[in-house]
Every structure is written in structure tokens, then in C-alpha cells.
Scaffold this active site. Sequence first.
Site, PDB file in Angstrom:
ATOM      1  N   CYS A  55       0.811  -1.223   0.000  1.00 11.85           N
ATOM      2  CA  CYS A  55       0.000   0.000   0.000  1.00 11.85           C
ATOM      3  C   CYS A  55       0.842   1.270   0.000  1.00 11.85           C
ATOM      4  O   CYS A  55       0.613   2.182  -0.805  1.00 11.85           O
ATOM      5  CB  CYS A  55      -0.998  -0.007   1.154  1.00 11.85           C
ATOM      6  SG  CYS A  55      -0.309  -0.007   2.823  1.00 11.85           S
ATOM      7  N   HIS A 107      -2.702   1.025   6.927  1.00 13.44           N
ATOM      8  CA  HIS A 107      -3.026   1.014   5.502  1.00 13.44           C
ATOM      9  C   HIS A 107      -3.123   2.435   4.965  1.00 13.44           C
ATOM     10  O   HIS A 107      -3.430   3.368   5.706  1.00 13.44           O
ATOM     11  CB  HIS A 107      -4.342   0.272   5.261  1.00 13.44           C
ATOM     12  CG  HIS A 107      -4.615   0.005   3.819  1.00 13.44           C
ATOM     13  ND1 HIS A 107      -3.825  -0.816   3.054  1.00 13.44           N
ATOM     14  CD2 HIS A 107      -5.579   0.486   2.988  1.00 13.44           C
ATOM     15  CE1 HIS A 107      -4.298  -0.847   1.817  1.00 13.44           C
ATOM     16  NE2 HIS A 107      -5.361  -0.065   1.752  1.00 13.44           N
ATOM     17  N   HIS A 119      -5.719   1.511  -4.260  1.00 10.42           N
ATOM     18  CA  HIS A 119      -4.821   1.030  -3.203  1.00 10.42           C
ATOM     19  C   HIS A 119      -4.403  -0.405  -3.491  1.00 10.42           C
ATOM     20  O   HIS A 119      -4.926  -1.064  -4.387  1.00 10.42           O
ATOM     21  CB  HIS A 119      -5.499   1.145  -1.835  1.00 10.42           C
ATOM     22  CG  HIS A 119      -6.717   0.288  -1.653  1.00 10.42           C
ATOM     23  ND1 HIS A 119      -6.940  -0.449  -0.522  1.00 10.42           N
ATOM     24  CD2 HIS A 119      -7.788   0.046  -2.462  1.00 10.42           C
ATOM     25  CE1 HIS A 119      -8.101  -1.092  -0.640  1.00 10.42           C
ATOM     26  NE2 HIS A 119      -8.627  -0.808  -1.804  1.00 10.42           N
TER      27      HIS A 119
END
Length: 149
Positions: A55, A107, A119
Site C-alpha cells: 500500500c 493502511h 490502493h
Amino acid sequence: MGIHVLFSGSVYNLTNSWNVNTGDSELGNKIVKSALSKRGCKYVWGAEGPDEFDCSGLVWWACNENGVTFTRTTAQELSKMGTEVKLHELQPGDIMTFKTDPTYVSHVGIFIGNGMMVHAPNERTVVRVDKVLTSEYWARALYNIRRIY
């Protein structure tokens, strides 16, 4: 009905009263375009491109491709970079950080407009676009929004 989220001291109903800034930043839009070009690339923890990403590696790569340079880092560190963005100021290219684990910021994704983000979710998936503002999961995990360009 809708998803109600407490964010930066305000309660937002994300599904019924959401107006998205269409993105008046040329650089933010370029970062989005770069990240979107990597849809379908494999998730690999620690990877930063050009064909595999985690990510934060996707965020680093998309920014770096457009002249926004910083040391490769984690979602936790990205949550402290740049300037804070209020939910009503959100525009394409802003990064959204999340606490999918309650103990740390785990994240990060790039807001692309229309309530969506690009993402690299996890090792079971690929770089993709997901609803973020109308997803109960992502809306509740949202930690902060940063503008790093």
C-alpha cells in the site's frame, strides 16, 4: 440512513450527503492517473513497483513518478506527512490512512474522487479501486487524510 463517521470532531453522514471536490489540483490528478495505471499489479509486502506494490509502495511510486519525492516509508509515517485535510476538503491525489489494526496506522490509499480510492489492499488481491466513503469498513477505519503534494 447511511454511515455516520466521527472525523476531526465532526460527524459526517457519508452515504446521504457527500459532495466531492472534483480535484482542482493538476498534480493531484497526475498522481491519481499514475496510481490507476497500476491496477491489476500484484500485492507484495515491501514492494514499491514498478509491477508489484504494497500500500505505501504504491503511494510512494505514484508520487515519485510525478516529482513528489520522499523517502520510502510506511502508512504510519505517511499519516504524519504533508498537511492535514478535512473530509469536506478531500480531493483526488490526497492520501487516506487507515487503522485496520487498532494499534497502529496500517493502511494507506490514494483518493481518486467520487468516494473511491486506489490502493494495494493485501497479499490476496491486486492494486484496485474500491469505494471508501460509502464502505462501512473503510469509513470506520479512516484515521486521517493528508495532502503531500
